[in-house]
Design a protein around this motif. Structure first.
Motif, PDB file in Angstrom:
ATOM      1  N   GLY A 107     -26.685  -6.751 -18.717  1.00 29.49           N
ATOM      2  CA  GLY A 107     -27.410  -5.646 -18.076  1.00 29.49           C
ATOM      3  C   GLY A 107     -27.892  -6.099 -16.705  1.00 29.49           C
ATOM      4  N   SER A 108     -28.197  -5.127 -15.839  1.00 32.91           N
ATOM      5  CA  SER A 108     -28.718  -5.558 -14.534  1.00 32.91           C
ATOM      6  C   SER A 108     -30.142  -6.062 -14.692  1.00 32.91           C
ATOM      7  CB  SER A 108     -28.636  -4.437 -13.502  1.00 32.91           C
ATOM      8  OG  SER A 108     -29.267  -3.274 -13.964  1.00 32.91           O
ATOM      9  N   GLN A 109     -30.784  -5.719 -15.811  1.00 30.95           N
ATOM     10  CA  GLN A 109     -32.133  -6.226 -16.073  1.00 30.95           C
ATOM     11  C   GLN A 109     -32.130  -7.756 -16.071  1.00 30.95           C
ATOM     12  OE1 GLN A 109     -34.609  -4.119 -16.211  1.00 30.95           O
ATOM     13  NE2 GLN A 109     -36.151  -5.675 -16.547  1.00 30.95           N
ATOM     14  N   TYR A 113     -39.412   1.084  -9.982  1.00 36.33           N
ATOM     15  CA  TYR A 113     -38.922   0.958 -11.367  1.00 36.33           C
ATOM     16  C   TYR A 113     -39.939   0.138 -12.164  1.00 36.33           C
ATOM     17  CZ  TYR A 113     -35.776  -1.096 -14.970  1.00 36.33           C
ATOM     18  OH  TYR A 113     -35.194  -1.536 -16.127  1.00 36.33           O
ATOM     19  N   VAL A 148     -34.887   0.299  -4.933  1.00 37.49           N
ATOM     20  CA  VAL A 148     -33.992   1.019  -5.857  1.00 37.49           C
ATOM     21  C   VAL A 148     -33.424   2.171  -5.018  1.00 37.49           C
ATOM     22  CG1 VAL A 148     -33.789   2.217  -8.062  1.00 37.49           C
ATOM     23  CG2 VAL A 148     -35.482   0.400  -7.788  1.00 37.49           C
ATOM     24  N   ASN A 190     -35.234   5.472  -9.515  1.00 34.99           N
ATOM     25  CA  ASN A 190     -36.091   5.580 -10.678  1.00 34.99           C
ATOM     26  C   ASN A 190     -37.453   5.067 -10.196  1.00 34.99           C
ATOM     27  OD1 ASN A 190     -37.399   5.384 -13.082  1.00 34.99           O
ATOM     28  ND2 ASN A 190     -36.091   3.807 -13.972  1.00 34.99           N
ATOM     29  N   ASP A 243     -31.192  -2.535  -5.604  1.00 35.16           N
ATOM     30  CA  ASP A 243     -30.864  -2.229  -7.002  1.00 35.16           C
ATOM     31  C   ASP A 243     -30.174  -0.867  -7.009  1.00 35.16           C
ATOM     32  OD1 ASP A 243     -30.892  -1.271  -9.607  1.00 35.16           O
ATOM     33  OD2 ASP A 243     -32.882  -2.029 -10.092  1.00 35.16           O
ATOM     34  N   ALA A 255     -28.674   0.747  -9.521  1.00 37.09           N
ATOM     35  CA  ALA A 255     -28.400   1.104 -10.922  1.00 37.09           C
ATOM     36  C   ALA A 255     -27.869   2.535 -11.093  1.00 37.09           C
ATOM     37  CB  ALA A 255     -29.661   0.916 -11.758  1.00 37.09           C
ATOM     38  N   TYR A 256     -28.338   3.459 -10.259  1.00 40.34           N
ATOM     39  CA  TYR A 256     -27.947   4.873 -10.458  1.00 40.34           C
ATOM     40  C   TYR A 256     -26.892   5.331  -9.462  1.00 40.34           C
ATOM     41  CZ  TYR A 256     -31.895   4.806 -13.548  1.00 40.34           C
ATOM     42  OH  TYR A 256     -32.742   4.479 -14.574  1.00 40.34           O
ATOM     43  N   THR A 316     -24.819  -1.966 -12.315  1.00 39.99           N
ATOM     44  CA  THR A 316     -24.736  -1.945 -13.775  1.00 39.99           C
ATOM     45  C   THR A 316     -23.636  -1.021 -14.278  1.00 39.99           C
ATOM     46  OG1 THR A 316     -26.019  -1.578 -15.803  1.00 39.99           O
ATOM     47  CG2 THR A 316     -26.448  -0.066 -14.000  1.00 39.99           C
ATOM     48  N   SER A 346     -24.245   0.095 -17.355  1.00 37.95           N
ATOM     49  CA  SER A 346     -25.051   0.790 -18.368  1.00 37.95           C
ATOM     50  C   SER A 346     -25.099   2.281 -18.128  1.00 37.95           C
ATOM     51  CB  SER A 346     -26.496   0.315 -18.305  1.00 37.95           C
ATOM     52  OG  SER A 346     -26.681  -0.844 -19.027  1.00 37.95           O
ATOM     53  N   LYS A 347     -25.513   2.645 -16.937  1.00 40.70           N
ATOM     54  CA  LYS A 347     -25.773   4.067 -16.668  1.00 40.70           C
ATOM     55  C   LYS A 347     -24.470   4.851 -16.529  1.00 40.70           C
ATOM     56  CE  LYS A 347     -30.093   2.923 -16.396  1.00 40.70           C
ATOM     57  NZ  LYS A 347     -31.081   3.258 -17.404  1.00 40.70           N
ATOM     58  N   ARG A 368     -24.487  -3.205 -22.256  1.00 38.68           N
ATOM     59  CA  ARG A 368     -25.365  -4.194 -21.611  1.00 38.68           C
ATOM     60  C   ARG A 368     -24.583  -5.092 -20.651  1.00 38.68           C
ATOM     61  NH1 ARG A 368     -28.555  -2.702 -20.598  1.00 38.68           N
ATOM     62  NH2 ARG A 368     -30.227  -4.236 -20.625  1.00 38.68           N
TER      63      ARG A 368
HETATM   64  C1  PLP Z   1     -33.739   1.026 -11.485  1.00 41.35           C
HETATM   65  C2  PLP Z   1     -33.191   0.301 -12.654  1.00 41.35           C
HETATM   66  N1  PLP Z   1     -32.682  -0.932 -12.479  1.00 41.35           N
HETATM   67  C3  PLP Z   1     -32.191  -1.642 -13.490  1.00 41.35           C
HETATM   68  C4  PLP Z   1     -32.190  -1.140 -14.771  1.00 41.35           C
HETATM   69  C5  PLP Z   1     -31.668  -1.996 -15.877  1.00 41.35           C
HETATM   70  O1  PLP Z   1     -30.593  -1.402 -16.527  1.00 41.35           O
HETATM   71  P1  PLP Z   1     -29.501  -2.225 -17.336  1.00 41.35           P
HETATM   72  O2  PLP Z   1     -30.116  -3.516 -17.740  1.00 41.35           O
HETATM   73  O3  PLP Z   1     -29.179  -1.370 -18.478  1.00 41.35           O
HETATM   74  O4  PLP Z   1     -28.359  -2.439 -16.395  1.00 41.35           O
HETATM   75  C6  PLP Z   1     -32.707   0.145 -15.022  1.00 41.35           C
HETATM   76  C7  PLP Z   1     -32.763   0.695 -16.376  1.00 41.35           C
HETATM   77  O5  PLP Z   1     -33.274   1.731 -16.659  1.00 41.35           O
HETATM   78  C8  PLP Z   1     -33.222   0.874 -13.927  1.00 41.35           C
HETATM   79  O6  PLP Z   1     -33.755   2.097 -14.085  1.00 41.35           O
END
Ligand code: PLP
Length: 426
Positions: free
Chosen positions: A113-115, A139, A190, A195, A229, A231-232, A260, A262-263, A270
């Motif tokens: 995941g990017s987390q 975020y 972000v 987010n 970041d 992510a979206y 990521t 994920s989204k 992940r």
């Molecule tokens: C802005 C942002 N960055 C990173 C993440 C991490 O996502 P993931 O670990 O699923 O890639 C999220 C998850 O909601 C997010 O909203």
């Protein structure tokens, strides 16, 4: 916490506080009738179930490929996935010729995941007491990383096209004057359909921010990185958006990019990724090696096959249409049920609406407003959770993040109607 446990925990074990999102998720599980406009989950119907089943079967039917996928991979991640991911970024950035783009795959790490990317990067750069500049609001799970690692934050005010550069300059200048610039390590943005606000940062603002960070690095005595970041990024509704920081000429030693799968594909895989300046790559990999010596090889192969076969893109188009539809449902519901005192803007992508109530309405977790919303069976993310602890400004407490990602069409309407009733009663 029991006294004995307290005595044995490390500083980080003691310091790390509960994540509000865990509480919000637990509340939803305990009360299944609750409409959650708080969850960061994605849309269940758009998950690539049959595609994943077929691709995994194909992968495991082949003796050689299947066995390789079930083995450990490398810490940096699968080469083929890194190549395709780099190509995807180049495509989105509309640039394939720039010299900085050329070695993106080499500077890329695949993460859990990017987390995990955000966590390890922060661990590699920051000691307790160091400073990270973040958007106001940002975020909130990243704020959890900062809290846990004992970092300080400064919030940078936002406009509709990203951070306010004048404010960024004022903050950098005040940090220089107070001698804290030496502890300032990066600016975290972000940048696409943010987010929580849904706003995007223009390339112009990203370039402006980078110039300012460079201007102050001499006084800092080290680089102040720009972490984007994204992510979206792929969840936009209306064509392509601005290019990323990776497209900025001669910036590869100062910018970090996090993305990521994920989204846009499936949260459950992940699989995330990040692109680092060359100097940071080796320290990052050493730490990642201690965490897990590599992200799940099997799942990386699944994501690679989804991209390589084109199934990823078909599914993405479906997901984008679905999110656009849900955003429209939430838009109509807000128009119908929220009184005019509420300020909000329709997002062009992502998963959230950001709403601002009159200042007198406190939406915090402990507020009467939140309790009344719970009594009406609706859950949202209180806006104040998305602001870094920064004593140089007042933290707004009259906002809500409303997500249309996981809720059904019916739930979105019902949730917004209930929230509208709570607002009207105040
Ligand atoms: C802005 C942002 N960055 C990173 C993440 C991490 O996502 P993931 O670990 O699923 O890639 C999220 C998850 O909601 C997010 O909203």
């Amino acid at each position: 916490m029991k006294r004995k446990t307290k005595n044995v925990l490390s500083q980080i074990g003691l310091r790390t506080s509960d994540s509000p999102i865990s509480w919000l998720m637990k509340t939803k599980i305990e009360r299944p009738n609750l409409v959650s406009l708080a969850a960061g989950f994605t849309d269940n119907e758009s998950l690539p179930l049959s595609i994943s089943r077929r691709l995994l079967n194909e992968l495991l039917e082949d003796e050689v490929i299947g066995r390789a996928a079930l083995q450990y991979g490398t810490t940096a991640g699968d080469d083929a996935l890194r190549e395709l991911t780099a190509k995807r970024i180049e495509y989105l950035d509309k640039s394939s010729s720039d010299k900085d783009m050329a070695n993106i795959a080499k500077r890329m790490v695949i993460t859990h995941g990017s987390q995990q990317f955000l966590y390890i990067l922060t661990e590699a750069l920051c000691d307790p007491g160091d400073i990270v500049l973040v958007e106001d609001p940002t975020y909130f799970v990243y704020l959890g990383i900062m809290q846990s690692r004992g970092l300080n934050g400064r919030g940078i005010a936002m406009n509709h096209d990203g951070i306010d550069l004048n404010h960024l300059e004022r903050v950098l200048e005040s940090l220089r004057r107070s001698g804290e610039l030496k502890r300032t390590k990066m600016l975290y943005l972000v940048s696409y359909f943010q987010n929580p606000t849904g706003r995007s940062t223009s390339l112009l603002i990203k370039k402006g921010a980078l110039d300012l960070l460079k201007k102050y690095e001499k006084a800092a005595g080290h680089p102040i990185y720009l972490l984007e970041d994204a992510a979206y990024r792929e969840l936009g509704f209306a064509g392509q958006s601005d290019s990323s920081v990776l497209s900025i000429c001669d910036a590869s030693e100062r910018v970090i990019y996090s993305g990521t799968y994920s989204k846009p594909f499936a949260t459950g895989v992940r699989v995330g990724f990040g692109v680092l300046p060359e100097d940071l790559l080796a320290p990052f990999l050493r730490i990642k090696s201690n965490h897990d010596f590599g992200t799940s090889h099997l799942i990386q192969k699944l994501v690679f096959r989804a991209l390589d076969s084109g199934e990823y893109f078909k599914n993405l188009e479906k997901a984008q249409r679905r999110y656009q539809f849900k955003a429209n449902v939430m838009y109509d519901a807000i128009c119908n049920y929220f009184p005019e005192v509420v300020k909000w803007q329709k997002p062009d992508g992502g998963l959230n609406f950001w709403t601002e109530l009159p200042r007198s309405m406190n939406t915090g977790l402990k507020s009467k407003f939140f309790q009344e919303a719970l009594n009406q069976n609706v859950l949202y993310v209180p806006g104040n959770l998305c602001y870094v602890d920064d004593s140089t400004r007042r933290t707004p407490s009259n906002e809500m993040r409303l997500s249309f990602g996981a809720a059904s069409e019916k739930e979105i309407r019902k949730g917004i109607q209930s929230l509208g009733n709570v607002i009207k009663r105040k």
